[in-house]
Design a protein around this motif. Structure first.
Motif, PDB file in Angstrom:
ATOM      1  N   PHE A  41       0.965  -1.203   0.138  1.00  0.00           N
ATOM      2  CA  PHE A  41      -0.079  -0.132  -0.025  1.00  0.00           C
ATOM      3  C   PHE A  41       0.955   1.174   0.001  1.00  0.00           C
ATOM      4  O   PHE A  41       1.600   1.358   0.744  1.00  0.00           O
ATOM      5  N   PRO A  42       0.532   2.124  -1.042  1.00  0.00           N
ATOM      6  CA  PRO A  42       1.528   3.144  -0.812  1.00  0.00           C
ATOM      7  C   PRO A  42       1.352   4.215   0.331  1.00  0.00           C
ATOM      8  O   PRO A  42       2.377   5.160   0.795  1.00  0.00           O
ATOM      9  N   TRP A  43       0.119   3.933   1.063  1.00  0.00           N
ATOM     10  CA  TRP A  43      -0.013   4.761   2.151  1.00  0.00           C
ATOM     11  C   TRP A  43       0.268   4.015   3.425  1.00  0.00           C
ATOM     12  O   TRP A  43       0.207   4.643   4.592  1.00  0.00           O
ATOM     13  N   GLY A  44       0.762   2.781   3.173  1.00  0.00           N
ATOM     14  CA  GLY A  44       1.315   1.932   4.477  1.00  0.00           C
ATOM     15  C   GLY A  44       0.164   1.205   5.161  1.00  0.00           C
ATOM     16  O   GLY A  44       0.380   0.527   6.077  1.00  0.00           O
ATOM     17  N   GLY A  45      -1.133   1.511   4.698  1.00  0.00           N
ATOM     18  CA  GLY A  45      -2.139   0.759   5.293  1.00  0.00           C
ATOM     19  C   GLY A  45      -3.558   0.938   4.474  1.00  0.00           C
ATOM     20  O   GLY A  45      -3.385   1.320   3.245  1.00  0.00           O
ATOM     21  N   LEU A  46      -4.499   0.591   5.014  1.00  0.00           N
ATOM     22  CA  LEU A  46      -5.775   0.737   4.262  1.00  0.00           C
ATOM     23  C   LEU A  46      -6.458   2.237   4.448  1.00  0.00           C
ATOM     24  O   LEU A  46      -6.751   2.498   5.625  1.00  0.00           O
ATOM     25  N   ARG A  47      -6.379   3.065   3.400  1.00  0.00           N
ATOM     26  CA  ARG A  47      -6.882   4.476   3.586  1.00  0.00           C
ATOM     27  C   ARG A  47      -8.335   4.537   3.594  1.00  0.00           C
ATOM     28  O   ARG A  47      -8.973   3.865   2.653  1.00  0.00           O
ATOM     29  N   ARG A  48      -8.869   5.317   4.544  1.00  0.00           N
ATOM     30  CA  ARG A  48     -10.356   5.337   4.569  1.00  0.00           C
ATOM     31  C   ARG A  48     -10.829   6.323   3.224  1.00  0.00           C
ATOM     32  O   ARG A  48     -10.225   6.985   2.915  1.00  0.00           O
ATOM     33  N   GLY A  49     -12.061   5.802   2.818  1.00  0.00           N
ATOM     34  CA  GLY A  49     -12.648   6.480   1.675  1.00  0.00           C
ATOM     35  C   GLY A  49     -11.997   5.211   0.212  1.00  0.00           C
ATOM     36  O   GLY A  49     -12.642   5.753  -0.866  1.00  0.00           O
ATOM     37  N   SER A  50     -11.114   4.488   0.493  1.00  0.00           N
ATOM     38  CA  SER A  50     -10.580   3.914  -0.873  1.00  0.00           C
ATOM     39  C   SER A  50     -11.469   2.610  -1.089  1.00  0.00           C
ATOM     40  O   SER A  50     -11.975   1.985  -0.436  1.00  0.00           O
ATOM     41  N   THR A  51     -11.415   2.203  -2.284  1.00  0.00           N
ATOM     42  CA  THR A  51     -11.784   0.928  -2.712  1.00  0.00           C
ATOM     43  C   THR A  51     -10.542   0.040  -3.036  1.00  0.00           C
ATOM     44  O   THR A  51      -9.654   0.387  -3.979  1.00  0.00           O
ATOM     45  N   VAL A  52     -10.637  -1.308  -2.606  1.00  0.00           N
ATOM     46  CA  VAL A  52      -9.429  -2.042  -2.975  1.00  0.00           C
ATOM     47  C   VAL A  52     -10.072  -3.401  -3.277  1.00  0.00           C
ATOM     48  O   VAL A  52     -10.886  -4.147  -2.720  1.00  0.00           O
ATOM     49  N   SER A  53      -9.803  -3.823  -4.540  1.00  0.00           N
ATOM     50  CA  SER A  53      -9.974  -5.101  -5.287  1.00  0.00           C
ATOM     51  C   SER A  53      -8.938  -6.178  -4.956  1.00  0.00           C
ATOM     52  O   SER A  53      -8.029  -6.080  -5.020  1.00  0.00           O
ATOM     53  N   VAL A  54      -9.535  -7.235  -4.641  1.00  0.00           N
ATOM     54  CA  VAL A  54      -8.523  -8.576  -4.350  1.00  0.00           C
ATOM     55  C   VAL A  54      -9.126  -9.502  -5.292  1.00  0.00           C
ATOM     56  O   VAL A  54     -10.155 -10.051  -5.284  1.00  0.00           O
ATOM     57  N   HIS A  55      -8.247 -10.156  -5.935  1.00  0.00           N
ATOM     58  CA  HIS A  55      -8.182 -11.113  -6.814  1.00  0.00           C
ATOM     59  C   HIS A  55      -7.529 -12.514  -6.394  1.00  0.00           C
ATOM     60  O   HIS A  55      -6.522 -12.459  -6.311  1.00  0.00           O
ATOM     61  N   GLY A  56      -8.163 -13.724  -6.474  1.00  0.00           N
ATOM     62  CA  GLY A  56      -7.488 -14.874  -6.376  1.00  0.00           C
ATOM     63  C   GLY A  56      -7.140 -15.583  -5.018  1.00  0.00           C
ATOM     64  O   GLY A  56      -6.690 -16.577  -4.989  1.00  0.00           O
ATOM     65  N   SER A  57      -7.721 -14.666  -4.084  1.00  0.00           N
ATOM     66  CA  SER A  57      -7.395 -15.505  -2.691  1.00  0.00           C
ATOM     67  C   SER A  57      -8.289 -14.753  -1.531  1.00  0.00           C
ATOM     68  O   SER A  57      -8.371 -13.630  -1.231  1.00  0.00           O
ATOM     69  N   THR A  58      -9.081 -15.656  -1.224  1.00  0.00           N
ATOM     70  CA  THR A  58     -10.106 -15.180   0.096  1.00  0.00           C
ATOM     71  C   THR A  58      -8.931 -15.155   1.373  1.00  0.00           C
ATOM     72  O   THR A  58      -9.429 -14.372   2.395  1.00  0.00           O
ATOM     73  N   SER A  59      -8.051 -15.699   1.563  1.00  0.00           N
ATOM     74  CA  SER A  59      -7.196 -15.761   2.687  1.00  0.00           C
ATOM     75  C   SER A  59      -6.682 -14.162   2.750  1.00  0.00           C
ATOM     76  O   SER A  59      -6.462 -13.615   3.826  1.00  0.00           O
ATOM     77  N   LEU A  60      -6.038 -13.892   1.679  1.00  0.00           N
ATOM     78  CA  LEU A  60      -5.609 -12.367   1.595  1.00  0.00           C
ATOM     79  C   LEU A  60      -6.622 -11.312   1.654  1.00  0.00           C
ATOM     80  O   LEU A  60      -6.497 -10.498   2.657  1.00  0.00           O
ATOM     81  N   LEU A  61      -7.927 -11.555   1.510  1.00  0.00           N
ATOM     82  CA  LEU A  61      -8.896 -10.757   1.615  1.00  0.00           C
ATOM     83  C   LEU A  61      -9.163 -10.786   3.247  1.00  0.00           C
ATOM     84  O   LEU A  61      -9.394  -9.587   4.087  1.00  0.00           O
ATOM     85  N   LEU A  62      -9.017 -11.810   3.971  1.00  0.00           N
ATOM     86  CA  LEU A  62      -9.402 -12.040   5.193  1.00  0.00           C
ATOM     87  C   LEU A  62      -8.110 -11.412   6.116  1.00  0.00           C
ATOM     88  O   LEU A  62      -8.500 -10.695   7.231  1.00  0.00           O
ATOM     89  N   ALA A  63      -7.106 -11.468   5.566  1.00  0.00           N
ATOM     90  CA  ALA A  63      -5.821 -11.096   6.184  1.00  0.00           C
ATOM     91  C   ALA A  63      -5.884  -9.479   6.188  1.00  0.00           C
ATOM     92  O   ALA A  63      -5.405  -8.947   7.256  1.00  0.00           O
ATOM     93  N   LEU A  64      -6.416  -8.759   5.188  1.00  0.00           N
ATOM     94  CA  LEU A  64      -6.465  -7.409   5.360  1.00  0.00           C
ATOM     95  C   LEU A  64      -7.493  -6.774   6.525  1.00  0.00           C
ATOM     96  O   LEU A  64      -7.430  -5.739   6.828  1.00  0.00           O
ATOM     97  N   LEU A  65      -8.369  -7.730   7.012  1.00  0.00           N
ATOM     98  CA  LEU A  65      -9.305  -7.409   8.139  1.00  0.00           C
ATOM     99  C   LEU A  65      -8.482  -7.390   9.478  1.00  0.00           C
ATOM    100  O   LEU A  65      -8.957  -7.048  10.473  1.00  0.00           O
ATOM    101  N   ALA A  66      -7.579  -8.286   9.411  1.00  0.00           N
ATOM    102  CA  ALA A  66      -6.971  -8.782  10.885  1.00  0.00           C
ATOM    103  C   ALA A  66      -6.480  -7.590  11.828  1.00  0.00           C
ATOM    104  O   ALA A  66      -7.007  -7.583  12.957  1.00  0.00           O
ATOM    105  N   GLU A  67      -5.592  -6.939  11.469  1.00  0.00           N
ATOM    106  CA  GLU A  67      -5.090  -5.826  12.113  1.00  0.00           C
ATOM    107  C   GLU A  67      -6.153  -4.812  12.512  1.00  0.00           C
ATOM    108  O   GLU A  67      -6.112  -4.450  13.591  1.00  0.00           O
ATOM    109  N   ALA A  68      -7.054  -4.298  11.610  1.00  0.00           N
ATOM    110  CA  ALA A  68      -8.089  -3.209  12.018  1.00  0.00           C
ATOM    111  C   ALA A  68      -9.102  -3.985  12.878  1.00  0.00           C
ATOM    112  O   ALA A  68      -9.225  -3.122  13.849  1.00  0.00           O
ATOM    113  N   THR A  69      -9.420  -5.195  12.775  1.00  0.00           N
ATOM    114  CA  THR A  69     -10.609  -5.699  13.594  1.00  0.00           C
ATOM    115  C   THR A  69      -9.780  -6.153  15.191  1.00  0.00           C
ATOM    116  O   THR A  69     -10.361  -6.150  16.225  1.00  0.00           O
ATOM    117  N   ALA A  70      -8.623  -6.294  15.079  1.00  0.00           N
ATOM    118  CA  ALA A  70      -7.706  -6.491  16.241  1.00  0.00           C
ATOM    119  C   ALA A  70      -7.574  -5.276  17.203  1.00  0.00           C
ATOM    120  O   ALA A  70      -7.613  -5.413  18.471  1.00  0.00           O
TER     121      ALA A  70
END
Length: 229
Positions: A41-70
């Motif tokens: 991520f050029p911003w170092g994390g998930l920037r609020r207001g952005s849209t991020v598309s994930v291709h090819g891996s549900t594991s990657l999609l879930l991994a993106l939720l981990a730190e924020a929900t923790a």
């Protein structure tokens, strides 16, 4: 882990989940991701207001939720009835901060829109949404300061993450248990994300979560006496 019905999401009853009140003007503009994902991520994390598309891996999609929900953020997943909650927990997602709307039916766009008003992160597949609906949802995420994570291509996505080059660990000479997987993730998007970047990770790593890729093993020389009687 709450399971929300479409009627709740469309009723206007969803508030800002991280503090159950209107988001203050000083609300942090970045949601954290795992250290081994931050370089994508050029911003170092998930920037609020952005849209991020994930291709090819549900594991990657879930991994993106981990730190924020923790931390103190809430996430919602809409229209993915086969999502594995145990797999989400193993990847570090705090499932008590994960809301599921497994079967939104024809109300999927309205459900996603309502959840973008109240959740920090919202996940939805692209398959049942037209281009115009997708663009409206991205605009809503931008206006509400939520992060929209999508499964599959999405018109105007700020960043696209693609998973490839799978290699499983744990099976030796046709026997054993799958213990972990090594993947290559490529990120490319708009603006500051226009230049593609790539990283190789263990996702999931043995025991769950994410870990750096193992260094490549050098082939053993033919004259190596190890193992010779």
């Amino acid at each position: 882990m709450p399971a929300l019905g479409a009627s709740l999401a469309t009723s206007g009853a969803v508030g800002v989940a991280s503090d159950l009140a209107k988001a203050p003007s000083g609300r942090v503009r970045m949601l954290p991701v795992h250290t081994d994902l931050a370089g994508l991520f050029p911003w170092g994390g998930l920037r609020r207001g952005s849209t991020v598309s994930v291709h090819g891996s549900t594991s990657l999609l879930l991994a993106l939720l981990a730190e924020a929900t923790a931390g103190d953020s809430w996430a919602a997943v809409v229209g993915m009835p086969d999502l594995g909650v145990l797999a989400a927990a193993e990847l570090g997602v705090a499932v008590d901060r994960l809301a599921l709307v497994r079967h939104p039916g024809a109300d999927l766009p309205a459900v996603v829109a309502a959840l973008l008003d109240g959740m920090d992160l919202v996940v939805t597949p692209r398959a049942r949404l037209g281009d115009a609906q997708a663009r409206r949802l991205s605009a809503r995420a931008r206006h509400r300061g939520a992060v929209l994570l999508t499964v599959g291509s999405w018109p105007g996505a700020d960043l696209e993450l693609r998973c490839a080059s799978y290699r499983w660990d744990g099976i030796e000479q046709g026997a054993g248990y799958l213990a972990g997987r090594e993947v290559t993730v490529t990120a490319r998007g708009r603006g500051a994300a226009a230049r593609p970047v790539r990283t190789t990770l263990r996702l999931p790593a043995p025991g769950g979560g994410i870990a750096p890729a193992l260094p490549a093993l050098r082939p053993r020389p033919a004259t190596d006496p190890v193992g010779v009687a």
